[in-house]
Design a protein around this motif. Structure first.
Motif, PDB file in Angstrom:
ATOM      1  N   TRP A  42       4.243   1.362  -1.075  1.00  0.00           N
ATOM      2  CA  TRP A  42       5.264   1.088  -2.229  1.00  0.00           C
ATOM      3  C   TRP A  42       5.397   2.156  -2.693  1.00  0.00           C
ATOM      4  CZ3 TRP A  42       4.504  -4.468  -4.087  1.00  0.00           C
ATOM      5  CH2 TRP A  42       5.091  -5.504  -3.039  1.00  0.00           C
ATOM      6  N   LYS A  43       6.833   2.872  -3.345  1.00  0.00           N
ATOM      7  CA  LYS A  43       6.918   3.832  -3.841  1.00  0.00           C
ATOM      8  C   LYS A  43       7.794   3.451  -5.261  1.00  0.00           C
ATOM      9  CE  LYS A  43       5.628   6.970  -1.104  1.00  0.00           C
ATOM     10  NZ  LYS A  43       4.483   6.195  -0.640  1.00  0.00           N
ATOM     11  N   LEU A  44       7.614   4.280  -6.387  1.00  0.00           N
ATOM     12  CA  LEU A  44       8.192   3.822  -7.607  1.00  0.00           C
ATOM     13  C   LEU A  44      10.011   3.531  -7.400  1.00  0.00           C
ATOM     14  CD1 LEU A  44       8.154   3.855 -10.658  1.00  0.00           C
ATOM     15  CD2 LEU A  44       8.978   6.169 -10.718  1.00  0.00           C
ATOM     16  N   ILE A  48      -0.307  -2.257  -6.272  1.00  0.00           N
ATOM     17  CA  ILE A  48      -0.588  -1.374  -5.060  1.00  0.00           C
ATOM     18  C   ILE A  48      -1.761  -0.847  -4.695  1.00  0.00           C
ATOM     19  CG2 ILE A  48       0.251   0.962  -4.244  1.00  0.00           C
ATOM     20  CD1 ILE A  48       2.900   0.850  -5.870  1.00  0.00           C
ATOM     21  N   TYR A  49      -2.583  -0.644  -6.079  1.00  0.00           N
ATOM     22  CA  TYR A  49      -3.798  -0.111  -6.082  1.00  0.00           C
ATOM     23  C   TYR A  49      -4.889  -1.043  -5.322  1.00  0.00           C
ATOM     24  CZ  TYR A  49      -8.613   1.112  -7.472  1.00  0.00           C
ATOM     25  OH  TYR A  49      -9.991   1.249  -7.608  1.00  0.00           O
ATOM     26  N   ASN A  63      -6.754   5.496 -25.720  1.00  0.00           N
ATOM     27  CA  ASN A  63      -6.600   4.171 -25.062  1.00  0.00           C
ATOM     28  C   ASN A  63      -5.823   3.205 -26.292  1.00  0.00           C
ATOM     29  OD1 ASN A  63      -5.939   2.665 -22.765  1.00  0.00           O
ATOM     30  ND2 ASN A  63      -8.096   2.507 -22.301  1.00  0.00           N
ATOM     31  N   ARG A  91      -4.584  -1.908  -1.671  1.00  0.00           N
ATOM     32  CA  ARG A  91      -5.288  -0.899  -0.816  1.00  0.00           C
ATOM     33  C   ARG A  91      -6.688  -1.216  -0.638  1.00  0.00           C
ATOM     34  NH1 ARG A  91      -2.565   4.290  -3.451  1.00  0.00           N
ATOM     35  NH2 ARG A  91      -0.480   4.073  -2.898  1.00  0.00           N
ATOM     36  N   PHE A  94       2.763  -3.131 -11.330  1.00  0.00           N
ATOM     37  CA  PHE A  94       3.307  -2.603 -10.160  1.00  0.00           C
ATOM     38  C   PHE A  94       2.374  -1.594  -9.642  1.00  0.00           C
ATOM     39  CE2 PHE A  94       6.079   0.445  -7.716  1.00  0.00           C
ATOM     40  CZ  PHE A  94       6.449  -0.388  -6.927  1.00  0.00           C
ATOM     41  N   ALA A  95       1.685  -0.634 -10.409  1.00  0.00           N
ATOM     42  CA  ALA A  95       0.713   0.363  -9.907  1.00  0.00           C
ATOM     43  C   ALA A  95      -0.664  -0.404  -9.522  1.00  0.00           C
ATOM     44  CB  ALA A  95       0.517   1.461 -10.914  1.00  0.00           C
ATOM     45  N   LYS A  96      -0.944  -1.519 -10.486  1.00  0.00           N
ATOM     46  CA  LYS A  96      -2.089  -2.224 -10.389  1.00  0.00           C
ATOM     47  C   LYS A  96      -2.077  -3.133  -8.876  1.00  0.00           C
ATOM     48  CE  LYS A  96      -3.835  -2.896 -14.796  1.00  0.00           C
ATOM     49  NZ  LYS A  96      -4.106  -3.884 -16.104  1.00  0.00           N
ATOM     50  N   SER A 143       0.937  -1.230  -0.067  1.00  0.00           N
ATOM     51  CA  SER A 143      -0.013  -0.053  -0.076  1.00  0.00           C
ATOM     52  C   SER A 143       0.960   1.451   0.043  1.00  0.00           C
ATOM     53  CB  SER A 143      -1.001   0.020   1.230  1.00  0.00           C
ATOM     54  OG  SER A 143      -1.866  -1.136   1.156  1.00  0.00           O
ATOM     55  N   LEU A 150       5.281  -1.401 -14.996  1.00  0.00           N
ATOM     56  CA  LEU A 150       4.993  -0.073 -14.250  1.00  0.00           C
ATOM     57  C   LEU A 150       3.515  -0.100 -14.089  1.00  0.00           C
ATOM     58  CD1 LEU A 150       5.598   2.661 -12.841  1.00  0.00           C
ATOM     59  CD2 LEU A 150       5.340   3.817 -15.159  1.00  0.00           C
ATOM     60  N   GLU A 151       2.699  -0.667 -15.052  1.00  0.00           N
ATOM     61  CA  GLU A 151       1.201  -0.421 -14.785  1.00  0.00           C
ATOM     62  C   GLU A 151       0.885  -1.700 -13.780  1.00  0.00           C
ATOM     63  OE1 GLU A 151      -0.425   1.200 -18.131  1.00  0.00           O
ATOM     64  OE2 GLU A 151      -2.049  -0.087 -18.251  1.00  0.00           O
TER      65      GLU A 151
END
Lengths: 403, 403
Positions: free
Chosen positions: A190-192, A235-236, A303, A239, A231-233, A188, A228-229
């Motif tokens: 984590w950073k880049l 994290i998202y 998109n 949470r 990784f972001a997913k 929740s 990157l995406e």
């Protein structure tokens, strides 16, 4: 969570069935090795070996671990010869291996070198991973939860199609944080460029969005393939799950591509016969090139996605006026201006630049795309020659896509 | 060039007529000053005084040069009282003055202070300019050519409507370079920030595109008002004329705004009663604001112009899909993400940012423009209250425009 575990933990019957199949295969392989008098060790690997598999999984990994006295050619040759146990196909990692289909299981028989002072092929490391997980992982169910969770949100798999989390990465995360929930809590925030490790501080500079130093090789990032995406997913969704921990979060169906009203959706289908790990990087490279060209020509891309046989492009601006500004040099560059004036009889001036109003080559995005398809510059190698069909999709595209 | 000069050099009859009018006015003004016992000197200024006027010009500048013992209020009061010679209107520079209409001439009677150690109003410098030109300019016909040329290409006039070359600037250029042609030759290779001077090296840093240090005041840039575009136009046309020196270049008619096929052309007409020097900066400021807003909302502006009563906006993208991406914070900013999620129930992820697909407020540029007209934020002061009408122009706009 108990409810979830009941569904994903293999049953006693499942375990017995797998064990029987593994035993049978191992026996078979051992037998052939002895008959040929080879220095090869048969070794169960993967999630079955580590007992981190999920109910319903049907993948068994058996390694043939060769002595270093064999050449790569020999390893390949013997690997394929010994490995065929049933109906099969040849699969490819760094070198070919046999994928057997037996009693509903996919049994990969993978040749590798005995790990000594260094590795000769990327799969040589696998037995070390298995060993590390076996000796360090306490609660295997926590890995099952994490794997199922990442699969459900679409980020499980370290192939170049998914660019997500490998099983080993999931295991390491649980080893590091202890439980499924503590992994999610950590994620929740984590950073880049988040850089995790278990054994040794990293010595190398890694540039990937997410880094987990391999405990058996501090030079290697286990999460190197994670986009990157994804990784972001992760994290998202970590949470979101923690806010509202519902079992349904583990059992999502992959979503098809949904478009937005009023856009134009184009698909380009390629007829090409290469494996995903070769295909998907090419699809992404080609997709990026097409996006660049579309935007250079004044269209707006809303998109995009890639899928098993092609590229989706969704545009918010897909038709333009027949004329456009063709901007020339600043007025101070006399020679360049003269050359521009030779080509364009009437010019205008805006700020300190001259420009001409010229006919636009492509008024419709479709025509530009067809033009690019005819030329095939900037395309992935195998996509350059492949048969390609461009279609304007009128409804949602009924496709499973990857970013 | 002889041919051109024959057309633009004032005839003997013209000169005689002007001299008669000037004499009559001067006499009249002198008379009133004597009667009132004022310490004011009457002085012919401008292009008539410097003999750089062009045949057909009907503008006479007469200055009332006041002693410093008078207050600004007195100067204003007496200036207006004395200055009325015929039919007239009140014009405004830094302070009001009388514009008389007499025998086909516009006779400006401008009150100013005697130049002593410093100036008290911007017009006080004018007599020094006149004196400088009178004593330094050798060939007045060369100034006539340059003035006519700049007028023909649309860059003559130092008002805030044109933002071009003043008569004084044309005179200084001829003093510097000698002839019309040598001015054009020099201009052909001018660069951005070109800094010219006659008497003293500039001490101050000027930031305008074009700088000509006033020989009577080294702190002042005579070309301060010249816009980047007019500077560029002068350079461009200088080169073009030198390539093909045809007399027609001096007698062009101002061109109306021409649009490009396939664009949408909008005009906003304001009903507002302020002088051009106040109106045009506001029109440009408002135009720039509208362009920013249009582009922020996803529309593409192809070209713009301002004109005597409003703004022209030519768009190449003027309709958009009903939905748009609303980009949120990077995933790493948990609090910002949570706030974004409160507002937008469904989000997507692209790279490491979350975004929502939201209904676009303005699908048509026209609606956005009308919305902005209703609010009037970011508009020029006088345009905020003015009556304004937005029209979609179907053909060319029959308007003289300025950039």
């Amino acid at each position: 969570m108990k409810e979830v575990l009941q569904k994903i933990r293999p049953t006693t019957e499942e375990r017995q069935r797998v064990n029987q199949v593994v035993e049978k295969c191992t026996h078979n392989l051992q037998d052939r090795i002895t008959k040929k008098g080879l220095e090869v060790e048969v070794s169960l690997q993967g999630s079955i070996a580590k007992d981190t598999w999920i109910s319903g999984d049907n993948n068994i990994d058996i390694f043939l671990i060769f002595s270093h006295k064999y050449t790569k050619e020999q390893l390949k040759k013997y690997g394929l010869k010994i490995g065929i146990l049933s109906e099969y196909e040849i699969a490819y990692a760094e070198h070919p291996y046999v994928r057997n289909f037996l009693q509903g299981y996919e049994i990969d028989v993978v040749p590798a070198y005995q790990f000594k002072e260094g590795i000769r092929s990327s799969v040589d490391r696998t037995p070390l991973h298995t060993e590390y997980v076996k000796t360090h992982l306490k609660d295997k169910d926590q890995v099952r939860l994490l794997k199922k969770f990442t699969r459900s949100i679409g980020v499980y798999g370290s192939d170049l199609k998914v660019q997500g989390f490998s099983g080993y990465l999931c295991e390491l995360l649980v080893i590091k944080y202890g439980t499924f929930l503590t992994v999610l809590k950590a994620a929740s925030s984590w950073k880049l460029g988040e850089c995790l490790f278990l054994e040794q501080l990293p010595e190398k500079e890694f540039t990937e969005p997410f880094i987990f130093i391999d405990p058996v090789d501090k030079e290697r990032n286990v999460a190197a393939v994670v986009s990157l995406e994804n990784f972001a997913k992760f994290i998202y969704h970590s949470r979101e799950y923690l806010k509202n921990p519902q079992p349904v979060y583990f059992f999502r169906e992959p979503e098809h591509y949904t478009r937005v009203k009023g856009t134009a959706l184009y698909r380009i289908d390629f007829t090409v016969d290469v494996i995903d790990d070769i295909l998907f990087p090419q699809l992404r490279k080609t997709r990026d090139y097409l996006v660049r060209m579309l935007e250079t020509h004044g269209f707006c891309v809303f998109n995009t996605a890639v899928y098993d046989s092609g590229i989706l492009l969704e545009l918010s601006v897909f038709e333009l006026p027949p004329f456009k500004k063709h901007v020339g040099p600043p007025i101070y560059e006399e020679e360049h201006c003269d050359r521009f004036l030779e080509k364009h009889k009437t010019i205008r001036i805006q700020n300190d630049r001259i420009y001409a109003v010229v006919k636009r080559k492509y008024v419709r995005a479709e025509d530009l795309l067809q033009g690019l398809l005819n030329k095939r510059q900037g395309f992935g190698k195998d996509l350059m020659k492949a048969k390609a069909v461009l279609t304007l999709v009128s409804k949602d595209a009924d496709i499973l896509t990857y970013d």
